[in-house]
Scaffold this motif. Structure first.
Motif, short mmCIF file in Angstrom:
data_model
loop_
_atom_site.label_atom_id
_atom_site.label_comp_id
_atom_site.label_asym_id
_atom_site.label_seq_id
_atom_site.Cartn_x
_atom_site.Cartn_y
_atom_site.Cartn_z
N GLU A 25 52.56 -13.63 -50.11
CA GLU A 25 52.33 -12.53 -49.17
C GLU A 25 51.81 -13.09 -47.86
N THR A 26 52.41 -12.67 -46.75
CA THR A 26 51.95 -13.13 -45.45
C THR A 26 51.31 -11.98 -44.68
N LEU A 27 50.31 -12.32 -43.92
CA LEU A 27 49.59 -11.34 -43.11
C LEU A 27 50.08 -11.41 -41.67
N PRO A 28 50.26 -10.29 -41.00
CA PRO A 28 50.76 -10.30 -39.62
C PRO A 28 49.75 -10.91 -38.65
N VAL A 29 50.16 -11.96 -37.96
CA VAL A 29 49.30 -12.65 -37.01
C VAL A 29 49.50 -12.07 -35.61
N VAL A 30 48.44 -11.63 -35.00
CA VAL A 30 48.47 -11.07 -33.64
C VAL A 30 48.25 -12.16 -32.59
N TYR A 31 47.35 -13.10 -32.91
CA TYR A 31 47.05 -14.20 -31.98
C TYR A 31 46.62 -15.42 -32.78
N GLN A 32 47.00 -16.60 -32.31
CA GLN A 32 46.57 -17.83 -32.98
C GLN A 32 46.60 -18.99 -32.00
N ASP A 33 45.57 -19.82 -32.05
CA ASP A 33 45.57 -21.11 -31.37
C ASP A 33 44.84 -22.09 -32.28
N GLU A 34 44.45 -23.24 -31.77
CA GLU A 34 43.83 -24.25 -32.63
C GLU A 34 42.40 -23.92 -33.00
N HIS A 35 41.83 -22.84 -32.42
CA HIS A 35 40.43 -22.50 -32.64
C HIS A 35 40.23 -21.23 -33.49
N LEU A 36 41.14 -20.28 -33.36
CA LEU A 36 40.94 -19.00 -34.04
C LEU A 36 42.28 -18.34 -34.31
N VAL A 37 42.25 -17.36 -35.21
CA VAL A 37 43.44 -16.58 -35.52
C VAL A 37 43.01 -15.13 -35.74
N VAL A 38 43.83 -14.20 -35.28
CA VAL A 38 43.55 -12.77 -35.43
C VAL A 38 44.73 -12.14 -36.15
N ILE A 39 44.44 -11.39 -37.21
CA ILE A 39 45.48 -10.73 -37.97
C ILE A 39 45.35 -9.21 -37.86
N ASN A 40 46.41 -8.52 -38.25
CA ASN A 40 46.38 -7.06 -38.41
C ASN A 40 46.23 -6.81 -39.91
N LYS A 41 44.99 -6.60 -40.36
CA LYS A 41 44.72 -6.44 -41.79
C LYS A 41 45.29 -5.13 -42.32
N PRO A 42 46.05 -5.18 -43.40
CA PRO A 42 46.55 -3.94 -43.99
C PRO A 42 45.42 -3.12 -44.60
N THR A 43 45.61 -1.81 -44.66
CA THR A 43 44.64 -0.97 -45.34
C THR A 43 44.62 -1.31 -46.82
N GLY A 44 43.44 -1.23 -47.44
CA GLY A 44 43.32 -1.51 -48.87
C GLY A 44 43.08 -2.96 -49.21
N VAL A 61 40.86 -13.56 -46.84
CA VAL A 61 40.49 -14.96 -46.64
C VAL A 61 41.44 -15.89 -47.39
N GLN A 62 41.68 -15.60 -48.67
CA GLN A 62 42.53 -16.47 -49.47
C GLN A 62 43.99 -16.40 -49.02
N LEU A 63 44.47 -15.19 -48.72
CA LEU A 63 45.86 -15.04 -48.30
C LEU A 63 46.12 -15.79 -47.00
N LEU A 64 45.20 -15.66 -46.04
CA LEU A 64 45.40 -16.34 -44.76
C LEU A 64 45.24 -17.85 -44.89
N ARG A 65 44.32 -18.28 -45.73
CA ARG A 65 44.15 -19.72 -45.97
C ARG A 65 45.45 -20.33 -46.51
N ASP A 66 46.04 -19.65 -47.50
CA ASP A 66 47.29 -20.17 -48.07
C ASP A 66 48.44 -20.08 -47.07
N GLN A 67 48.44 -19.05 -46.25
CA GLN A 67 49.50 -18.86 -45.26
C GLN A 67 49.46 -19.94 -44.19
#
Length: 277
Positions: A25-44, A61-67
């Motif tokens: 399962e992948t989470l939608p990434v809104v912004y990413q660089d070498e310092h931070l990443v911002v996702i659009n977290k699904p409800t639930g 946390v685990q889903l994004l780490r694996d992604q």
């Protein structure tokens, strides 16, 4: 610098051996660089493991780490039923810097909510008692004084539906932009309940008859609250980041099916917040 999420495939991080089903399962990434990443977290989706929801097996946390194939550090929280922008640092130093920004209120946050009744635009300055969980917070101080809490509410649209959901022959609702200036637990949800306009789908602070009505009529069967906007300075480069994402899909579907009283209601809502469908 402005970034708006547009759905697209995200590459999962490389991983040796077969990838477990949950990691696919992948989470939608809104912004990413070498310092931070911002996702659009699904409800639930929980941000991380919690003793409150021991049965859950999916965590941001685990889903994004694996992604991404690397460790990630959550720097703030969204309630499990709340969708929207969630910020992670990619190393400990950035995590500390971002946490300080959230704590010192230099980050501008915008939420979209659908609530019961005609909610007037207003600033609500109403202190909130500290809500501790019996299990997760059992070692914390139990007698803290109420904490200052301030939220600005701007009503974007109102409607009157020809359904006797409660004790009245018609039912009224408001689409509201919420801008919290403090970060208390369930602040927006509790402030709207205090104002007499609880959020639709809020099982804890709302009203069940209205929650069931939206679930049955609009197939909107979860909390109608989405974190759609963030504005802050980058902790490393100092660049101002203005990030936006769409509200939850079922939230958007409900919004688009309602006959709002204001003919130009869509103009008042950033198009990027209604990007799904």
């Amino acid at each position: 610098m402005t970034h708006t999420f547009e759905p697209e495939a995200n590459k999962p991080g490389t991983q040796a051996g077969p990838i477990p089903e949950a990691a696919q399962e992948t989470l939608p990434v809104v912004y990413q660089d070498e310092h931070l990443v911002v996702i659009n977290k699904p409800t639930g989706l929980l941000v991380h493991r919690s003793p409150i929801d021991r049965h859950e097996t999916r965590f941001a946390v685990q889903l994004l780490r694996d992604q991404l194939g690397q460790h990630v550090y959550p720097v703030h929280r969204l309630d499990k039923p709340t969708s929207g922008l969630l910020v992670f640092a990619l190393n400990g130093d950035v995590a500390r810097a971002l946490s300080e920004k959230f704590n010192d209120k230099t980050i501008k946050k915008q939420y979209l909510a659908l609530c019961r009744g005609y909610m007037p635009s207003q600033r609500l300055d109403y202190a909130l008692s500290v809500k501790l969980d019996r299990i997760a917070d059992k070692h914390k101080q139990q007698d803290k004084a109420a904490q200052p809490a301030i939220t600005d509410f701007t009503t974007l649209a109102t409607c009157e539906l020809p359904y006797a959901v409660d004790r009245y022959p018609v039912s009224r609702y408001s689409l509201v932009l919420c801008e919290p200036h403090t970060g208390r637990k369930h602040q927006i949800r509790r402030h709207l309940k205090h104002a007499g306009h609880p959020i639709i789908g809020d099982a804890k602070h709302g009203k069940s008859v209205h929650n069931r009505f939206f679930a049955n009529t609009f197939q909107a069967d979860h909390l109608l609250l989405s974190a759609v906007g963030l504005d802050f300075s980058h902790p490393v480069t100092g660049t101002r980041l203005t990030l936006n994402c769409a509200a939850a899909p079922k939230f958007i579907q409900a919004i688009k099916r309602i006959d709002w009283q204001e003919p130009d209601w869509a103009v008042a809502i950033a198009p990027k917040w209604l990007a799904h469908g």
